[in-house]
Each structure stands twice: as structure tokens, then as C-alpha cells.
Design an enzyme around this catalytic site. Structure first.
Site, PDB file in Angstrom:
ATOM      1  N   ARG A 254      52.049   0.024  -0.095  1.00 50.51           N
ATOM      2  CA  ARG A 254      51.530  -1.042  -0.956  1.00 50.51           C
ATOM      3  C   ARG A 254      52.541  -2.178  -1.125  1.00 50.51           C
ATOM      4  O   ARG A 254      52.196  -3.204  -1.718  1.00 50.51           O
ATOM      5  CB  ARG A 254      51.241  -0.467  -2.354  1.00 50.51           C
TER       6      ARG A 254
ATOM      7  N   ARG B  59      32.712   2.082 -12.647  1.00 51.43           N
ATOM      8  CA  ARG B  59      33.346   3.371 -12.342  1.00 51.43           C
ATOM      9  C   ARG B  59      34.016   3.953 -13.594  1.00 51.43           C
ATOM     10  O   ARG B  59      33.996   5.162 -13.815  1.00 51.43           O
ATOM     11  CB  ARG B  59      34.382   3.188 -11.233  1.00 51.43           C
TER      12      ARG B  59
ATOM     13  N   ARG C 164      46.086  -4.530 -11.804  1.00 54.07           N
ATOM     14  CA  ARG C 164      46.133  -3.875 -10.488  1.00 54.07           C
ATOM     15  C   ARG C 164      45.715  -4.845  -9.379  1.00 54.07           C
ATOM     16  O   ARG C 164      46.284  -4.846  -8.287  1.00 54.07           O
ATOM     17  CB  ARG C 164      45.259  -2.615 -10.498  1.00 54.07           C
TER      18      ARG C 164
ATOM     19  N   ARG D  20      38.375   7.249 -15.723  1.00 57.83           N
ATOM     20  CA  ARG D  20      39.760   7.105 -15.230  1.00 57.83           C
ATOM     21  C   ARG D  20      40.550   6.236 -16.194  1.00 57.83           C
ATOM     22  O   ARG D  20      40.106   5.170 -16.582  1.00 57.83           O
ATOM     23  CB  ARG D  20      39.741   6.448 -13.840  1.00 57.83           C
TER      24      ARG D  20
ATOM     25  N   LYS E  30      37.924   2.182  -0.699  1.00 58.38           N
ATOM     26  CA  LYS E  30      38.737   2.744   0.388  1.00 58.38           C
ATOM     27  C   LYS E  30      38.780   4.272   0.348  1.00 58.38           C
ATOM     28  O   LYS E  30      38.802   4.896   1.401  1.00 58.38           O
ATOM     29  CB  LYS E  30      40.132   2.118   0.456  1.00 58.38           C
TER      30      LYS E  30
END
Ligand code: AMP
Length: 192
Positions: free
Chosen positions: A89, A128, A145, A134, A14
Site C-alpha cells: 500500500r 457495508r 482511508r 466493521r 477487491k
């Protein structure tokens, strides 16, 4: 003038698609995750608070997040529209966003949901993690998540579907192809 949301599970791309939509439609993309990460990096009080939750893959509390979004939506670059990425969210955040928009006599035009299945997302996010380091991209946190997305954010999607402003786009495939689908879906939604 477009006011829109992009919603999708972690790893659905996104952020990437939001940047492209923003360029093509000339509206500012606002990512709550990016604002939090910038604050974490700058070690601001907001960042110190947010980090406690982000590292575990939890949502930052509404008391922090909502105010941050209200302040951001009051900035002058939002006058020509906006694309919110990563907010709301939770259904409580939907209610809060409704209030912010009602205060400005504004409404959302389009809510875009990017879809992808969980195993594909875990695979992408682990990739990623290697590239970006991250701190919230390890497998246990990734799965948490995703669980939060299913438990809380799908109810957000359902609310916008009830309002008739939801459009779903398949987020699987080459990035350019997904962008084409996204732009077509926005055009169709705006024409409807
Ligand atoms: P994202 O980059 O959108 O995946 O967001 C990264 C992290 O920032 C999330 O896992 C949450 O910890 C936090 N975050 C971003 N947006 C929100 C939100 N709307 N409400 C609560 N926490 C958020």
C-alpha cells in the site's frame, strides 16, 4: 503459476474479486486486512497492535506489516503462486516486496487495479457498515482511508505502471460483470 497483486481503494470489491480469481486460477489469495482482522478477533499481540491503527483507518506500521507478509509468503501453499490483496500500500512496501521476491528468485506477473470513484465507494462502504458492523466503516474513517489511498497507494500503482505490469479494470457494475472483466484482463496481461 501466477504471482499477482490486486490493488484498489477501500470498497472497490477487491476482496470479493480476489476470492474469485483465487478459485479460478488455483492460487492462494492473501489479504493483509483479513490476516489483521483474524488477529484482532483472536486478541493476539499482533492483533492488539494492529487494532490501534485499523480503528482509525490508518496503516499498520511497516515494521509489523512487512514481517507478517514475509512470513506468510514463506508458507508452503504459496509455491504455486499467490494473489496478494491489500499489500503493498506504500512505496516502501513495494521495495520490501521486491526484496522478498528477489530472495526467492521470483517476480510478479500481473498487478491488477480496480477503479471506482470516491462517492460511489463511500456509498458502498456505508452500506457495508450496516451489514457487517466493521469498526473501520464509519464515514470519517472511510474518508480517511480513501485519502490514504490517494496519497500513498496511487504512487504504488504508478510504480507498477512504469514497470509495464499494471492492468486497470473498472470496478463499477454487477459483481459477475466485474469478475468477467477481471479474468479477461488477467488473460490479456498474461498473454502479453
Ligand atoms: P483492508 O481489508 O485491505 O481494507 O484493510 C483493512 C485495514 O488493515 C487497513 O485500513 C489498514 O489499517 C490495515 N492494513 C491492511 N493492509 C495493510 C498494509 N499493506 N499496510 C498497512 N496497513 C494495512
Amino acid at each position: 503459476m501466477t504471482r499477482m497483486l490486486i490493488i484498489g481503494p477501500p470498497g472497490s470489491g477487491k476482496g470479493t474479486q480476489a476470492e474469485r480469481i483465487s478459485e479460478r486460477l488455483g492460487v492462494v489469495a492473501i489479504s493483509t486486512g483479513d490476516i489483521f482482522r483474524a488477529n484482532v478477533k483472536g486478541e493476539t499481540p499482533l492483533g492488539v497492535e494492529a487494532k490501534k491503527y485499523m480503528d482509525n483507518g490508518d496503516f499498520v506500521p511497516d515494521s509489523v506489516t512487512n514481517k507478517m507478509v514475509r512470513d506468510r509468503l514463506n508458507e508452503s501453499d504459496v509455491e504455486n503462486g499467490f494473489l496478494l490483496d491489500g499489500y503493498p500500500r506504500t512505496t516502501a512496501q513495494v521495495d520490501y516486496l521486491d526484496e522478498i521476491l528477489a530472495d526467492g528468485d521470483e517476480k510478479l506477473d500481473v498487478v491488477l487495479q480496480l477503479t471506482a470513484d470516491d462517492e460511489e465507494l463511500v456509498h458502498r462502504l456505508l452500506g457495508r457498515a450496516k451489514e457487517t458492523g466493521r469498526s473501520d466503516d464509519n464515514e470519517a474513517v472511510i474518508r480517511h482511508r480513501l485519502d490514504l489511498y490517494h496519497e500513498q497507494t496511487e504512487a504504488v500503482v504508478a510504480k507498477y505502471a512504469d514497470r509495464g505490469i499494471l492492468t486497470k479494470v473498472d470496478g463499477i457494475g454487477p459483481i459477475d460483470e466485474v469478475t468477467n472483466r477481471v479474468m479477461e484482463a488477467i488473460k490479456a496481461a498474461q498473454a502479453a
